[in-house]
Design an enzyme around this catalytic site. Structure first.
Site, PDB file in Angstrom:
ATOM      1  N   TYR A   1      26.567 -13.133  21.417  1.00  0.00           N
ATOM      2  CA  TYR A   1      25.240 -12.496  20.712  1.00  0.00           C
ATOM      3  C   TYR A   1      25.372 -11.203  21.451  1.00  0.00           C
ATOM      4  CZ  TYR A   1      20.447 -13.551  19.369  1.00  0.00           C
ATOM      5  OH  TYR A   1      19.118 -13.260  19.091  1.00  0.00           O
TER       6      TYR A   1
ATOM      7  N   ARG B   1      12.938  -8.500  11.357  1.00  0.00           N
ATOM      8  CA  ARG B   1      13.364  -6.879  12.387  1.00  0.00           C
ATOM      9  C   ARG B   1      14.469  -7.967  12.915  1.00  0.00           C
ATOM     10  NH1 ARG B   1      12.119  -6.954  17.656  1.00  0.00           N
ATOM     11  NH2 ARG B   1      11.053  -8.680  17.824  1.00  0.00           N
TER      12      ARG B   1
ATOM     13  N   GLU C   1      11.949 -16.187  15.618  1.00  0.00           N
ATOM     14  CA  GLU C   1      13.319 -15.353  16.001  1.00  0.00           C
ATOM     15  C   GLU C   1      13.738 -14.572  15.435  1.00  0.00           C
ATOM     16  OE1 GLU C   1      15.579 -13.991  19.196  1.00  0.00           O
ATOM     17  OE2 GLU C   1      14.460 -15.877  19.587  1.00  0.00           O
ATOM     18  N   ASP C   2      13.119 -12.857  15.609  1.00  0.00           N
ATOM     19  CA  ASP C   2      13.225 -11.625  15.017  1.00  0.00           C
ATOM     20  C   ASP C   2      12.868 -11.156  14.093  1.00  0.00           C
ATOM     21  OD1 ASP C   2      14.478 -11.109  17.189  1.00  0.00           O
ATOM     22  OD2 ASP C   2      16.614 -10.944  16.285  1.00  0.00           O
TER      23      ASP C   2
ATOM     24  N   ASP D   1      10.719 -13.440  20.658  1.00  0.00           N
ATOM     25  CA  ASP D   1      10.296 -12.498  20.995  1.00  0.00           C
ATOM     26  C   ASP D   1       9.362 -11.481  21.778  1.00  0.00           C
ATOM     27  OD1 ASP D   1      12.777 -11.593  18.902  1.00  0.00           O
ATOM     28  OD2 ASP D   1      11.802 -12.539  17.946  1.00  0.00           O
TER      29      ASP D   1
ATOM     30  N   ASN E   1      17.740  -3.301  21.904  1.00  0.00           N
ATOM     31  CA  ASN E   1      18.905  -4.134  21.284  1.00  0.00           C
ATOM     32  C   ASN E   1      19.223  -3.950  20.364  1.00  0.00           C
ATOM     33  OD1 ASN E   1      19.535  -5.512  23.887  1.00  0.00           O
ATOM     34  ND2 ASN E   1      18.476  -7.179  23.181  1.00  0.00           N
TER      35      ASN E   1
ATOM     36  N   ASN F   1      18.186 -10.576  29.854  1.00  0.00           N
ATOM     37  CA  ASN F   1      18.628 -11.117  28.683  1.00  0.00           C
ATOM     38  C   ASN F   1      17.546 -12.676  28.494  1.00  0.00           C
ATOM     39  OD1 ASN F   1      20.115 -12.472  27.082  1.00  0.00           O
ATOM     40  ND2 ASN F   1      21.858 -12.545  28.880  1.00  0.00           N
TER      41      ASN F   1
END
Length: 562
Positions: A110, A163, A252-253, A276, A417, A461
């Site tokens: 990851y 994203r 996610e994202d 997120d 990140n 994390n």
């Protein structure tokens, strides 16, 4: 009517027996394959004689061989590819390797390496894993979900690739994120790999370089927006919910313009959350709560400044507000006034209200305009500085030293990140504060020895939070995922940090304890669901044992022929 608590053999980590496949079919099924680990009895029963090497090799020796191969790779991307190949060949061994070398390998599967893998996904693609729902196929979604062979899906992680980490719009290349995230679900909280489904929702991409890349695997069209986008998402959500009505769907994202809208649209209709927003909020709050055990202060005393005002900032800010209110009973608006956010135009203030995105408005301050971070630090004198900007190096030496002038133990969280996007490094934070910073970052930094004193940077994390929350809500068949569940998860996580860890600046438990952490968070989430009438099963007499019995264990189990 609530259903009784049950635990299938799959969920408990034992594949249903007998095995109906034989020969190469067994070897080519990553959930059945043991490589060289099949004993003689199974080689006879399953038609494997001559198809595997003569000597039976135990799983611990196989782990050793796998790690030898991981470590001989020339780059982190090569290590990622080796591990994904193992994932595709032998899932039990893959998870045993990861659990045995968790700190070494989670950054490979990851963040930060998954970002590099996503950037090159079309170039390194080896084998289909998960499902792709293209906007061009939207009218076929209900039929397409039937193509997936598993009926007991418990967790779906979906991205539209808009994203990816701090890398922006990667379109269909974003599939590496759901694959990696679900590996962490299995690794961290023991969801059975057979019960997980990675999904890429292909809406096109505005990344022109990708559209011109001959190896790009997604639609070569501009990204859909507006009603066209919403109709595709609705078709997807309906199709997945119809096929797997009890499954958790994790967004996610997704880009900021979609993330909040989709969460609000579906969170009360289906079992879903956005990691997120909510997961990041919970894990960040946990780190702050740990830091406050060092400073001896309360959450309500903190003045929090965010550099960045997107989905992560809003999720963290909302979770901090919830924590302040739970801690002291402070009013909603009073808690929000403790938080300042900066976007690309400077401090988010009331005089900009007409031009602000909806998700920024609750934290607009009644303040004169302040153009940059230094001005805000001098004016606000924050005790907590959180970076979610994707702008590397934006926590400058001047900014950090200015904060330290007004705060003896500054809480510094550069969370962007991957590592290349971090607002500052751990070494910079410790150097510029003479070792006083209480530090956590989004991607890992190595320990530092300063003046003979070991300092261990924390990694904020999301893996500490979302696996346990996910296991909890699917275990009790919750009807929805609430913000309070994430607050309870944050509080539980912070309570697991030992005094010895705090003494070296570590704000989170050792990640090697992730299964114990996830079990405790899952129990806390279930307890809340039962207390608030959100659970779909009767409460087990021993909830902790119930959760632990559900957790997949990466060990070889005996097979027999059908």
């Amino acid at each position: 009517m609530t259903k009784p608590a049950t635990c299938s053999t799959q969920s408990a980590g034992v594949l249903a027996l007998p095995v109906r496949k034989r020969g190469l079919e067994v070897i080519h099924d990553p959930l059945l394959n043991k490589g060289s680990g099949f004993p003689d009895s199974e080689r006879a029963a399953l038609g494997l004689r001559g198809l595997v090497p003569p000597r039976t090799v135990g799983i611990e020796d196989q782990v050793g061989q796998a790690m030898e191969n991981v470590r001989r790779q020339q780059s982190d991307l090569d290590r990622y590819l080796y591990l994904e190949n193992l994932h595709d060949c032998n899932e039990t061994l893959y998870y045993r390797v990861l659990l045995s070398h968790l700190n070494e390998l989670t950054p490979i599967i990851y963040t930060p390496v998954v970002g590099q893998a996503c950037s090159q996904f079309g170039h390194i693609y080896q084998r289909a894993r998960g499902m792709y729902f293209s906007s061009a196929d939207a009218r076929h979604f209900e039929e397409m979900v039937g193509n997936w062979p598993e009926d007991a899906i418990e967790a779906v992680v979906v991205t539209d690739g808009s994203r990816i980490l701090g890398l922006g719009d990667l379109g269909a290349n974003g599939m590496g994120i759901p694959i990696g995230k679900l590996s962490l679900y299995v690794l961290g909280a023991g969801l059975h790999p057979r019960n997980t489904l990675p999904v890429l929702l292909d809406m096109g991409t505005n990344n022109q370089a990708l559209r011109e890349d001959p190896f790009y695997l997604g639609q070569r069209i501009p990204r859909l927006t507006g009603d066209a986008y919403d109709k595709v998402v609705e078709a997807f959500m309906r199709a997945v919910h119809a096929r797997w009505p009890d499954a958790l769907i994790q967004f996610e994202d997704f880009s900021n313009d979609q993330a909040f809208r989709l969460l609000e649209r579906y969170r009360h209709r289906m079992l879903c959350f956005n990691d997120d927003i909510q997961g990041t909020g919970a894990v960040t709050l946990a780190g702050i709560l740990s830091a406050l055990r060092v400073t001896g202060q309360t959450l309500t005393e903190q003045r929090v400044v965010f550099l960045g005002a997107g989905a992560a900032a809003r999720g963290i800010a909302d979770t901090i507000v919830a924590g302040m209110r739970a801690e002291s009973g402070i009013g909603l608006e009073a808690a929000r006034r403790q938080i300042w956010t900066l976007d690309s135009q400077g401090l988010v203030t009331l005089d900009r209200l007409d031009n602000l995105s909806e998700h920024k408005r609750p934290f607009a301050q009644d303040s004169a305009p302040l153009a940059d971070l230094i001005e805000v630090i001098r004016t606000v004198r924050p005790t907590v500085l959180i970076g979610v900007s994707g702008q590397p190096g934006s926590f400058t030496e001047e900014a950090v030293r200015e904060m330290h002038r007004h705060c003896a133990r500054p809480i510094l969280f550069p969370l962007s990140n991957p590592t290349s996007k971090a607002e500052c490094t751990a070494e910079q934070a410790y150097t510029w504060t003479d070792g006083a910073a209480l530090f956590a970052s989004g991607s890992p930094f190595p320990p530092i020895t300063r003046a003979g004193h070991l300092l261990v940077p924390g990694q904020c994390n999301n893996m500490y939070i979302f696996p346990g929350v996910g296991q909890g809500v699917v275990a009790c068949q919750a009807s929805q995922v609430t913000d309070t569940m994430f607050y309870v998860a944050a509080r539980t996580l912070a309570g697991l940090v030992g005094e010895d860890s705090l003494a070296v600046g570590r704000l989170y438990p050792d990640l090697t304890q992730i299964r114990e952490i996830s079990a405790k968070i899952a129990v806390a989430v279930c307890e809340l669901a039962f207390a608030e009438g959100l659970a779909g099963i009767a409460r087990p007499d021993d909830l902790d044992a119930f959760i632990r019995a559900r957790m997949f264990q990466p060990s070889y189990v005996p097979y027999e022929s059908a």
